[in-house]
Write an enzyme that holds these catalytic residues in place. Structure first.
Site, PDB file in Angstrom:
ATOM      1  N   SER A 264      36.631   9.657 -14.612  1.00  0.00           N
ATOM      2  CA  SER A 264      35.546  10.032 -13.714  1.00  0.00           C
ATOM      3  C   SER A 264      36.018  10.995 -12.633  1.00  0.00           C
ATOM      4  O   SER A 264      37.164  10.940 -12.182  1.00  0.00           O
ATOM      5  CB  SER A 264      34.972   8.771 -13.052  1.00  0.00           C
ATOM      6  OG  SER A 264      34.048   9.110 -12.049  1.00  0.00           O
ATOM      7  N   VAL A 265      35.102  11.832 -12.155  1.00  0.00           N
ATOM      8  CA  VAL A 265      35.360  12.678 -10.999  1.00  0.00           C
ATOM      9  C   VAL A 265      35.644  11.804  -9.776  1.00  0.00           C
ATOM     10  O   VAL A 265      36.301  12.232  -8.833  1.00  0.00           O
ATOM     11  CB  VAL A 265      34.174  13.639 -10.746  1.00  0.00           C
ATOM     12  CG1 VAL A 265      32.940  12.871 -10.293  1.00  0.00           C
ATOM     13  CG2 VAL A 265      34.533  14.722  -9.746  1.00  0.00           C
ATOM     14  N   LYS A 266      35.195  10.570  -9.789  1.00  0.00           N
ATOM     15  CA  LYS A 266      35.400   9.652  -8.666  1.00  0.00           C
ATOM     16  C   LYS A 266      36.876   9.301  -8.465  1.00  0.00           C
ATOM     17  O   LYS A 266      37.262   8.828  -7.401  1.00  0.00           O
ATOM     18  CB  LYS A 266      34.571   8.370  -8.832  1.00  0.00           C
ATOM     19  CG  LYS A 266      33.077   8.620  -8.922  1.00  0.00           C
ATOM     20  CD  LYS A 266      32.519   9.157  -7.632  1.00  0.00           C
ATOM     21  CE  LYS A 266      31.012   9.294  -7.736  1.00  0.00           C
ATOM     22  NZ  LYS A 266      30.350   9.218  -6.473  1.00  0.00           N
ATOM     23  N   ASP A 267      37.716   9.552  -9.454  1.00  0.00           N
ATOM     24  CA  ASP A 267      39.155   9.363  -9.277  1.00  0.00           C
ATOM     25  C   ASP A 267      39.657  10.244  -8.138  1.00  0.00           C
ATOM     26  O   ASP A 267      40.507   9.847  -7.348  1.00  0.00           O
ATOM     27  CB  ASP A 267      39.918   9.729 -10.546  1.00  0.00           C
ATOM     28  CG  ASP A 267      39.657   8.797 -11.708  1.00  0.00           C
ATOM     29  OD1 ASP A 267      38.839   7.858 -11.567  1.00  0.00           O
ATOM     30  OD2 ASP A 267      40.272   9.002 -12.771  1.00  0.00           O
TER      31      ASP A 267
END
Length: 160
Positions: free
Chosen positions: A61-64
């Site tokens: 995820s981009v949330k990483d």
């Protein structure tokens, strides 16, 4: 089956040459995600559409990226210390997964608050990364999870 062309071979060779040998830790794998041209999306001369494949991050995820940034910036400010500070975050999504991965890699205890309605698969994944989960009543939604996180931070005092 499609026959391989010299262009395919060159692209594959270039891609393999750019990959790092072995990362020191999972955090080095966050970011620098590959990009791909979307050749069939637009047919206008001189226009190129490119997509960034954020699902290539370690927790998919981009949330990483934001999870790593949140923890790193708090460390730089001196607000948190691995092995001492317990991180607390209300979350029901991919930010929690990213935080769980980063916290585990850096040596933080992490407590995530979330509505009890979150999927069992998500709970299992978060626990696999080492997060402690505090479930709140589903009827209270994220508001309930936020309130419980605030209570936990107050209870932890200097250590939270």
């Amino acid at each position: 089956a499609k026959a391989s062309t010299s262009t395919d071979a060159i692209s594959t060779t270039a891609l393999l040459a750019e990959r790092p040998k072995i990362a020191e830790n999972v955090l080095e794998l966050i970011g620098n995600t590959p990009m791909v041209k979307l050749n069939k999306v637009i047919d206008t001369p001189g226009v190129e559409v490119v997509a960034k494949l954020e699902s290539s991050n370690p927790a998919n995820s981009v949330k990483d990226r934001i999870a790593l940034s949140m923890i790193t910036e708090a460390e730089k400010r001196g607000d948190i210390t691995p092995g001492k500070t317990t991180l607390v975050e209300p979350t029901s999504g991919n930010t929690g997964i990213g935080l769980s991965m980063v916290a585990a890699s850096k040596g933080y205890n992490l407590v995530l608050t979330m509505p009890e309605s979150m999927s069992m698969e998500r709970r299992v994944l978060l626990k696999a990364f080492g997060a402690d989960l505090v479930l709140t009543p589903a009827a209270k939604g994220m508001g309930g999870a936020i309130s419980r996180a605030e209570e936990l931070v107050e209870e932890l005092g200097e250590d939270g």
